[in-house]
Design an enzyme around this catalytic site. Structure first.
Site, PDB file in Angstrom:
ATOM      1  N   LYS A   1       1.100  -1.223   0.025  1.00 17.18           N
ATOM      2  CA  LYS A   1       0.038   0.008  -0.035  1.00 17.18           C
ATOM      3  C   LYS A   1       0.903   1.372  -0.050  1.00 17.18           C
ATOM      4  O   LYS A   1       1.359   1.781   0.867  1.00 17.18           O
ATOM      5  CB  LYS A   1      -0.979  -0.008   1.223  1.00 17.18           C
ATOM      6  CG  LYS A   1      -2.087   1.050   1.181  1.00 17.18           C
ATOM      7  CD  LYS A   1      -2.582   1.903   2.297  1.00 17.18           C
ATOM      8  CE  LYS A   1      -1.545   2.886   2.843  1.00 17.18           C
ATOM      9  NZ  LYS A   1      -1.384   3.904   1.760  1.00 17.18           N
TER      10      LYS A   1
ATOM     11  N   GLU B   1       9.954   1.724  10.614  1.00 16.93           N
ATOM     12  CA  GLU B   1      11.038   2.911  10.015  1.00 16.93           C
ATOM     13  C   GLU B   1      10.193   4.109  10.383  1.00 16.93           C
ATOM     14  O   GLU B   1       9.560   4.528   9.311  1.00 16.93           O
ATOM     15  CB  GLU B   1      11.561   2.460   8.861  1.00 16.93           C
ATOM     16  CG  GLU B   1      12.063   1.102   8.571  1.00 16.93           C
ATOM     17  CD  GLU B   1      13.328   1.037   9.126  1.00 16.93           C
ATOM     18  OE1 GLU B   1      14.010   2.145   9.638  1.00 16.93           O
ATOM     19  OE2 GLU B   1      14.000   0.191   9.154  1.00 16.93           O
TER      20      GLU B   1
ATOM     21  N   CYS C   1      14.021  11.130   6.426  1.00 16.89           N
ATOM     22  CA  CYS C   1      13.925  10.869   7.816  1.00 16.89           C
ATOM     23  C   CYS C   1      15.309  11.096   8.747  1.00 16.89           C
ATOM     24  O   CYS C   1      15.293  11.358   9.761  1.00 16.89           O
ATOM     25  CB  CYS C   1      13.405   9.478   8.054  1.00 16.89           C
ATOM     26  SG  CYS C   1      14.329   8.222   6.844  1.00 16.89           S
TER      27      CYS C   1
ATOM     28  N   GLU D   1      10.583  17.039  14.282  1.00 15.87           N
ATOM     29  CA  GLU D   1      10.871  16.785  12.938  1.00 15.87           C
ATOM     30  C   GLU D   1      10.063  17.544  12.127  1.00 15.87           C
ATOM     31  O   GLU D   1       8.823  17.456  12.195  1.00 15.87           O
ATOM     32  CB  GLU D   1      10.358  15.342  12.774  1.00 15.87           C
ATOM     33  CG  GLU D   1      10.977  14.819  11.235  1.00 15.87           C
ATOM     34  CD  GLU D   1      10.532  13.351  10.883  1.00 15.87           C
ATOM     35  OE1 GLU D   1       9.139  13.213  11.024  1.00 15.87           O
ATOM     36  OE2 GLU D   1      11.254  12.742  10.311  1.00 15.87           O
TER      37      GLU D   1
HETATM   38  P1  NAD Z   1       2.743   8.857   7.144  1.00 11.97           P
HETATM   39  O1  NAD Z   1       2.806   7.968   8.407  1.00 11.97           O
HETATM   40  O2  NAD Z   1       1.487   9.750   7.096  1.00 11.97           O
HETATM   41  O3  NAD Z   1       2.250   8.002   6.091  1.00 11.97           O
HETATM   42  C1  NAD Z   1       3.194   6.716   5.630  1.00 11.97           C
HETATM   43  C2  NAD Z   1       2.258   5.686   4.905  1.00 11.97           C
HETATM   44  O4  NAD Z   1       1.404   5.067   6.120  1.00 11.97           O
HETATM   45  C3  NAD Z   1       1.310   6.048   4.010  1.00 11.97           C
HETATM   46  O5  NAD Z   1       1.375   4.953   3.020  1.00 11.97           O
HETATM   47  C4  NAD Z   1      -0.049   6.369   4.913  1.00 11.97           C
HETATM   48  O6  NAD Z   1      -1.356   6.110   3.609  1.00 11.97           O
HETATM   49  C5  NAD Z   1       0.015   5.150   5.765  1.00 11.97           C
HETATM   50  N1  NAD Z   1      -0.598   5.475   7.057  1.00 11.97           N
HETATM   51  C6  NAD Z   1      -0.953   6.686   7.514  1.00 11.97           C
HETATM   52  N2  NAD Z   1      -1.648   6.450   8.793  1.00 11.97           N
HETATM   53  C7  NAD Z   1      -1.834   5.150   8.708  1.00 11.97           C
HETATM   54  C8  NAD Z   1      -2.366   4.349   9.724  1.00 11.97           C
HETATM   55  N3  NAD Z   1      -3.036   4.970  10.807  1.00 11.97           N
HETATM   56  N4  NAD Z   1      -2.405   3.041   9.551  1.00 11.97           N
HETATM   57  C9  NAD Z   1      -1.923   2.497   8.457  1.00 11.97           C
HETATM   58  N5  NAD Z   1      -1.427   3.237   7.553  1.00 11.97           N
HETATM   59  C10 NAD Z   1      -1.350   4.604   7.807  1.00 11.97           C
HETATM   60  O7  NAD Z   1       3.918   9.344   6.713  1.00 11.97           O
HETATM   61  P2  NAD Z   1       4.610  10.404   5.318  1.00 11.97           P
HETATM   62  O8  NAD Z   1       4.003  11.683   5.794  1.00 11.97           O
HETATM   63  O9  NAD Z   1       4.081   9.630   4.101  1.00 11.97           O
HETATM   64  O10 NAD Z   1       6.102  10.256   5.483  1.00 11.97           O
HETATM   65  C11 NAD Z   1       6.824  11.142   6.201  1.00 11.97           C
HETATM   66  C12 NAD Z   1       7.330  10.459   7.394  1.00 11.97           C
HETATM   67  O11 NAD Z   1       8.158   9.118   7.074  1.00 11.97           O
HETATM   68  C13 NAD Z   1       8.378  11.230   8.090  1.00 11.97           C
HETATM   69  O12 NAD Z   1       8.094  11.186   9.653  1.00 11.97           O
HETATM   70  C14 NAD Z   1       9.666  10.463   7.927  1.00 11.97           C
HETATM   71  O13 NAD Z   1      10.743  10.862   8.788  1.00 11.97           O
HETATM   72  C15 NAD Z   1       9.218   9.188   7.868  1.00 11.97           C
HETATM   73  N6  NAD Z   1      10.509   8.297   7.327  1.00 11.97           N
HETATM   74  C16 NAD Z   1      10.937   7.298   7.808  1.00 11.97           C
HETATM   75  C17 NAD Z   1      11.791   6.609   7.410  1.00 11.97           C
HETATM   76  C18 NAD Z   1      12.747   5.767   7.829  1.00 11.97           C
HETATM   77  O14 NAD Z   1      13.250   4.669   7.420  1.00 11.97           O
HETATM   78  N7  NAD Z   1      12.937   5.682   9.147  1.00 11.97           N
HETATM   79  C19 NAD Z   1      12.093   6.719   5.820  1.00 11.97           C
HETATM   80  C20 NAD Z   1      11.267   7.851   5.098  1.00 11.97           C
HETATM   81  C21 NAD Z   1      10.459   8.267   5.893  1.00 11.97           C
END
Ligand code: NAD
Length: 479
Positions: free
Chosen positions: A174, A249, A282, A382
């Protein structure tokens, strides 16, 4: 306008069972660039059923054959690099040249590293020489839900799909609703590579809908999630009822500790690293801790470097910074820049509002604050945008205390020419990764965090192990 409403389930592109249309907005122009479907519980269920049915066959497929399919995938990935770059650039705003080199490049790098690591790994071996009749067998966790963010889409998708495929898991991807187009190109690659039906499935959807359904699904054995700490917590809670494995992650607030004896390019390197991908990484070194002896000079360099960064459309070729992904992020970043000013940090580059010559698009000025103190919001949260916070320290002990004073623990950075100090720092910094003197992690090194940055380890053999159970068998009969 690109129309991509179908999902890839059980080896076919199928119409959703029940879905809503969702426009994908190009952050460079604020115009809709595509329409996709956001699936329902029924769509998620169909994909899980396909993955479950395909699992026994895929687990029984010799690992050499699974690796060979990933090799085929890599070959096709390289051929379709331009399509992947274009689809990432238009939906999440990575400047096209950067999308071609870094965003697409990250995916091929990971697939290659998985192939190399898997070829060397013993998936089935004796415990040790003393106990040859005790057998250690690594086998797939089972059906894996892969939930990915938008900021490095191919990086995260290949890290999960490549590892899961080699481990013998079947999967449902997804992708983020912000960057779904590249994931759909990726599904075409999986199809063309010839993975058996049901091994890989793709359902578009939002977090509340498909994401929640997958993380709570009784037939999903594992969730591999990359995204915000907020969503990571929600997923963990929802997954708890079924006791599935959850690999996370999450966010970061990396410190970049610049000692007075750092090499002369350290500050410039830190600023440019922060601004890469418009600060949406991130592992961005978002807190630059500078030792007092070189503090004023570092502030001057940082201001100069940031003010020379050009901002332009992701569609333009060249080495510039693109927009941030969407309006919500733009507003959040603007709010935090204002907060930095209100809480008394010294603005030395950028600031609130659109950069000059822009009246639309989600563009942010490359922004640097000096004299940031550990209690300020911009030192703690962040920001996920092109905003750097510079903080002063006197001693190594103080630097360690500030660096570790965060709820995150993803990547920290150290700049010093004193090898003993560098190694001391590497041992005490509480993060999954420590990168020193601009040296990036090598092929196959694990990527992942501690504390609120998560618990997973991706890439190389570590990433494959994340998708496997370890089985201990005693009384094994040597064949
Ligand atoms: P997000 O958490 O809003 O969304 C990420 C994914 O999760 C999307 O596919 C979204 O649809 C899904 N999602 C959101 N809420 C959910 C829920 N309640 N249940 C299941 N799925 C859900 O994050 P984003 O805005 O897309 O990405 C940015 C974030 O990702 C930042 O905090 C960044 O630090 C983090 N990130 C971490 C890493 C790592 O490897 N540590 C890498 C890249 C990004």
């Amino acid at each position: 306008m690109i129309e991509k409403r179908n999902f890839y389930i059980n080896g076919e592109w199928v119409a959703p069972i029940e879905a809503r249309d969702c426009e994908v907005i190009d952050p460079s122009t604020e115009e809709p660039c595509a329409v996709i479907s956001l699936g329902s519980d029924a769509d998620a269920d169909a994909a899980v059923a396909a993955a479950k049915a395909a699992l026994p066959g895929w687990m029984a497929t010799p690992v050499a054959e699974r690796i060979a399919l990933v090799e085929k995938l890599l070959e096709i990935y390289m051929e379709r690099g331009e399509d992947l770059a274009q689809s990432m650039s238009i939906a999440m705003g990575a400047p096209i040249d950067m999308a071609r080199s870094q965003q697409v490049g990250a995916g091929s790098f990971h697939l290659k590293n998985f192939i190399n690591a898997a070829k060397k790994f013993q998936f089935d071996r004796p415990l040790d020489e003393k106990y040859p009749n005790d057998r250690i067998i690594y086998e797939a966790v089972g059906v894996a839900a892969l939930i990915t963010p938008w900021n490095w889409p191919m990086n995260q998708i290949t890290l999960k799909v490549g590892a899961a495929a080699i481990a013998g898991c079947t999967m449902i991807l997804k992708p983020s609703e912000e960057s779904p187009l590249d994931a759909m190109v990726f599904a075409e690659l999986m199809d063309a590579a010839g993975f058996p039906k049901g091994v890989f499935n793709l359902v578009n959807g939002d977090g509340i809908g498909v994401g929640t359904r997958l993380s709570g699904h009784p037939d999903v054995d594992m969730v591999s999630f990359t995204g915000s700490t907020r969503a990571g917590i929600a997923i963990s809670k929802n997954a708890a009822e079924t006791l599935k494995k959850v690999h996370l992650e999450l966010g970061g607030k990396g410190a970049n500790v610049v000692f007075a004896d750092a090499d002369e390019k350290a500050v410039k390197r830190g600023v440019l690293h922060m601004m890469n991908n418009t600060g949406q990484s991130c592992n961005a070194p978002s807190r630059m801790l500078v030792q007092s002896g070189i503090y004023d000079q570092a502030v001057e360099i940082a201001a100069e470097v940031a003010s020379k960064i050009t901002v332009a459309s992701a569609h333009d070729e060249g080495n510039h910074m693109g927009p941030v992904v969407n309006k919500t992020q733009w507003e959040k970043i603007q709010g935090l820049i204002q907060k930095g000013i209100d809480e008394g940090a010294r603005l030395i580059a950028g600031g609130p509002g659109l950069p000059e010559n822009f009246n639309k698009g989600f563009y942010v000025k490359p922004t640097v604050f000096a004299d940031v103190t550990p209690d300020m919001t911009i030192a703690r949260e962040e920001i996920f945008g092109p905003v750097l916070s510079i903080m002063k320290f006197e001693t190594e002990e103080e630097a360690i205390a500030i660096a570790n004073d965060t709820e995150y623990g993803l990547t920290n950075y150290v700049q010093t020419q004193d090898p003993a100090r560098a190694n001391r720092m590497a041992r005490v910094l509480r993060s999954g990764m420590v990168e020193m003197n601009g040296k990036p992690r090598s092929a196959g090194a694990p990527f992942g965090g501690m504390k609120k940055s998560g618990n997973g380890r991706e890439a190389g053999i570590f990433g494959i192990e994340d998708f496997m159970e370890i089985k201990a068998v005693s009384g094994w009969t040597p064949e």
